[in-house]
Design a protein around this motif. Structure first.
Motif, mmCIF file in Angstrom:
data_model
loop_
_atom_site.group_PDB
_atom_site.id
_atom_site.type_symbol
_atom_site.label_atom_id
_atom_site.label_comp_id
_atom_site.label_asym_id
_atom_site.label_seq_id
_atom_site.Cartn_x
_atom_site.Cartn_y
_atom_site.Cartn_z
ATOM 1 N N PHE A 203 -28.618 37.743 -34.593
ATOM 2 C CA PHE A 203 -27.403 37.777 -33.773
ATOM 3 C C PHE A 203 -26.502 36.619 -34.211
ATOM 4 C CE2 PHE A 203 -25.282 36.705 -29.604
ATOM 5 C CZ PHE A 203 -24.522 37.854 -29.517
ATOM 6 N N ASP A 204 -25.302 36.972 -34.656
ATOM 7 C CA ASP A 204 -24.411 35.954 -35.202
ATOM 8 C C ASP A 204 -23.429 35.463 -34.141
ATOM 9 O OD1 ASP A 204 -25.730 36.503 -37.524
ATOM 10 O OD2 ASP A 204 -24.139 37.776 -38.366
ATOM 11 N N ILE A 205 -23.215 34.148 -34.131
ATOM 12 C CA ILE A 205 -22.228 33.592 -33.197
ATOM 13 C C ILE A 205 -21.386 32.555 -33.922
ATOM 14 C CG2 ILE A 205 -23.633 34.024 -31.145
ATOM 15 C CD1 ILE A 205 -24.473 31.174 -31.092
ATOM 16 N N TYR A 206 -20.203 32.329 -33.394
ATOM 17 C CA TYR A 206 -19.297 31.403 -34.061
ATOM 18 C C TYR A 206 -18.385 30.703 -33.055
ATOM 19 C CZ TYR A 206 -15.758 29.540 -37.260
ATOM 20 O OH TYR A 206 -14.925 28.707 -37.929
ATOM 21 N N GLY A 207 -18.307 29.371 -33.199
ATOM 22 C CA GLY A 207 -17.272 28.573 -32.577
ATOM 23 C C GLY A 207 -17.230 28.582 -31.057
ATOM 24 N N ALA A 208 -16.024 28.304 -30.560
ATOM 25 C CA ALA A 208 -15.831 28.140 -29.114
ATOM 26 C C ALA A 208 -16.181 29.415 -28.358
ATOM 27 C CB ALA A 208 -14.382 27.729 -28.835
ATOM 28 N N GLU A 209 -15.814 30.575 -28.936
ATOM 29 C CA GLU A 209 -16.141 31.836 -28.259
ATOM 30 C C GLU A 209 -17.652 32.057 -28.206
ATOM 31 O OE1 GLU A 209 -13.480 33.963 -30.769
ATOM 32 O OE2 GLU A 209 -12.429 34.849 -29.059
ATOM 33 N N GLY A 210 -18.300 31.719 -29.316
ATOM 34 C CA GLY A 210 -19.753 31.837 -29.352
ATOM 35 C C GLY A 210 -20.398 30.952 -28.296
ATOM 36 N N TYR A 211 -19.874 29.723 -28.180
ATOM 37 C CA TYR A 211 -20.413 28.809 -27.178
ATOM 38 C C TYR A 211 -20.240 29.370 -25.770
ATOM 39 C CZ TYR A 211 -20.618 24.873 -23.970
ATOM 40 O OH TYR A 211 -20.919 24.071 -22.900
ATOM 41 N N LEU A 212 -19.034 29.840 -25.497
ATOM 42 C CA LEU A 212 -18.723 30.255 -24.121
ATOM 43 C C LEU A 212 -19.349 31.594 -23.743
ATOM 44 C CD1 LEU A 212 -14.952 29.247 -23.865
ATOM 45 C CD2 LEU A 212 -16.872 28.195 -22.648
ATOM 46 N N TYR A 213 -19.329 32.558 -24.657
ATOM 47 C CA TYR A 213 -19.638 33.937 -24.243
ATOM 48 C C TYR A 213 -20.956 34.502 -24.773
ATOM 49 C CZ TYR A 213 -14.664 33.353 -23.389
ATOM 50 O OH TYR A 213 -13.457 32.862 -22.990
ATOM 51 N N ALA A 214 -21.518 33.849 -25.809
ATOM 52 C CA ALA A 214 -22.726 34.432 -26.406
ATOM 53 C C ALA A 214 -23.904 34.545 -25.422
ATOM 54 C CB ALA A 214 -23.126 33.658 -27.650
ATOM 55 N N PRO A 215 -24.127 33.555 -24.539
ATOM 56 C CA PRO A 215 -25.270 33.718 -23.616
ATOM 57 C C PRO A 215 -25.182 35.008 -22.785
ATOM 58 C CG PRO A 215 -24.571 31.435 -23.624
ATOM 59 C CD PRO A 215 -23.535 32.204 -24.418
ATOM 60 N N ASP A 216 -23.999 35.333 -22.285
ATOM 61 C CA ASP A 216 -23.850 36.579 -21.513
ATOM 62 C C ASP A 216 -24.084 37.803 -22.403
ATOM 63 O OD1 ASP A 216 -23.370 35.285 -19.195
ATOM 64 O OD2 ASP A 216 -21.182 35.560 -19.208
#
Ligand SMILES: [Zn+2]
Length: 470
Positions: free
Chosen positions: A255-268
């Motif tokens: 599962f790939d995540i990136y940057g501020a959006e990844g920080y804020l929304y990836a857990p949900d």
């Protein structure tokens, strides 16, 4: 002659009068006798009827018992309906919901697992299953053990290593026959949820996980069995576009995540991915998070976390201590706003990590390392968690951290990884720095689902299964 007749008449009258009087006396006597007889009969019948098994008294008692039982059954049924309605008709009614409903309805009764309802006043038991009330029972009915009861049975067992054959025991790490839903929509995670350009799709077809006991999750006094997938869930590279076209993109299990959006929304987003594994017996499905790690490691207080915080060993500010103020910088939220307004960034460190003692740590690190006493638990959560090739997994948690002396804060995700023999579990992977740097992780770690079973669910222990990641 006339005289004679008159006399006769007189005599006749007298006779008639005497007879009348005599007749009256007779009626009184007969009535009295009849009355006495009737009374005797009544008394006799009454005594017979009042006493004995079929007597009025026991009939009345039976009638009262029948009425009591009927009203107890009605109270059970009503409480079930109340609890069911509170659930919006979804999912099973648990015994604690049943207890709440009984209390709300003013019924003096106790609900317990596999829903048994006990009335202490009458000492009668009832069972209720799918709304059908059975009983009364004079003894507590035998029910199959719930998953929680089996786990509690296994707590004091001296075979926690998977060798226990007692069918009424469940131990941490045991495999159970949790059945994944057989059908369901794939979970499609879009770029706005991860900061990554690609859509990331997860489907049941692409995964056949095994489920293992992780522990008990307690909420408002209600205990539920917590399961964890033996391996993370794999991503499918295939998705259907809005136009109905099937396209392949970004193939790979991670599962790939990136940057501020990844920080804020990836857990949900991670939780949403895991929810495809929620069946009707499950209270909740979500992804592994830092609280699961804390519970597994027995770290329940801030002091215990601080004592084993691996981040402080690397020069980071201690958990719960303050960072900043850093002027002219961005929070992840501000960074994502149209005009990126700067502000003073400051706050309390919320990130921390554990160094897991995997038995092969260099001696200088063993002091700070966290030992997992239960070997089956340790291997289940912390073995083969190499990123990019192994089963490294994200934690659906996030936190802020900062190096002492640095002039910015970092906002990061939780992750469990092992690199160069060093296994770390915690929050503090790169995502965004308050000075405006964004970081991404691609092909690095995967999503690991957790399922919380309803408290009265029945489940079977099954033999150990081959690793579903292979
Ligand atoms: Zn056992």
């Amino acid at each position: 002659m006339k005289e004679k007749i008159k006399k006769n008449k007189e005599r006749g009258i007298i006779t008639m009068e005497k007879q009348r009087l005599r007749k009256n006396k007779g009626i009184t006597l007969i009535a009295l006798v009849i009355t006495i007889i009737v009374l005797l009969i009544l008394a006799g019948v009454s005594i017979a009827m009042l006493t004995g098994n079929n007597g009025i008294l026991s009939q009345a008692q039976n009638a009262k018992k029948r009425t009591d039982i009927a009203s107890e059954k009605e109270a059970v049924s009503l409480a079930y309906t109340t609890a069911y309605a509170k659930n919006n008709g979804e999912g099973k009614v648990t015994y604690s919901q049943m207890q709440d409903a009984l209390d709300d309805n003013g019924t003096n009764a106790e609900a317990s697992g596999n829903i048994i309802v006990y009335f202490p006043d009458s000492e009668r038991y009832y069972t209720v299953k799918d709304g059908v009330v059975e009983g009364p029972f004079e003894e507590k009915p035998e029910t199959e053990l719930s998953a929680v009861e089996m786990f509690e049975n296994g707590q004091n067992c001296d075979k926690q290593d998977g060798t226990c054959t007692n069918e009424t025991h469940l131990h941490i790490g045991d495999y159970v026959n949790y059945e994944e839903p057989t059908s369901g929509e794939p979970c499609v995670i879009g770029p706005s949820q991860t900061g990554v350009e690609n859509y990331q799709v997860y489907s049941l077809e692409n995964n056949d996980l095994n489920w293992r006991v992780l522990g008990i999750e307690e909420e408002n006094g209600e205990k539920r069995l917590k399961l964890v997938a033996d391996s993370p869930v794999k991503r499918t590279g295939v998705r259907e576009t809005e136009e109905g076209e099937t396209i392949t993109e970004g193939v790979g299990p991670y599962f790939d995540i990136y940057g501020a959006e990844g920080y804020l929304y990836a857990p949900d987003a991670m939780d949403a991915i895991s929810q495809i594994f929620k069946n009707d017996d499950a209270y909740e499905a979500r992804s592994m998070n830092i609280n699961d790690i804390n519970q597994a490691l027995g770290k329940t207080t801030d002091e215990q976390i601080k004592e084993k915080n691996f981040l402080t060993m690397q020069g980071f500010i201690q958990y719960k201590e303050s960072y900043g103020p850093f002027e002219g910088q961005w929070t992840p939220e501000d960074w994502l706003k149209q005009n990126r307004p700067t502000s003073i960034v400051s706050g309390e460190v919320s990130a921390y990590a554990y160094l897991i003692d995997n038995g092969s740590l260099p001696s200088e690190l063993s002091g700070i390392a966290t030992t997992v006493e239960n070997e089956r638990l340790r291997s289940m959560l912390f073995d083969n968690v190499e990123p990019e090739t192994g089963k490294a997994y994200w934690l659906a948690s996030r936190g802020v951290y900062a190096l002492s002396g640095d002039s910015y804060a970092s906002f990061g995700s939780g992750v469990v990884t092992s690199e160069d023999g060093i296994t770390v579990a915690g929050v503090g992977d790169y995502a965004f720095n308050s000075n405006g740097y964004e970081f991404g992780r691609s092909g690095y770690a995967a999503v690991r689902p957790v399922v919380i079973l309803n408290s009265d669910v029945l489940i079977e222990k099954i033999e150990d299964q081959p690793d579903s990641w292979q």
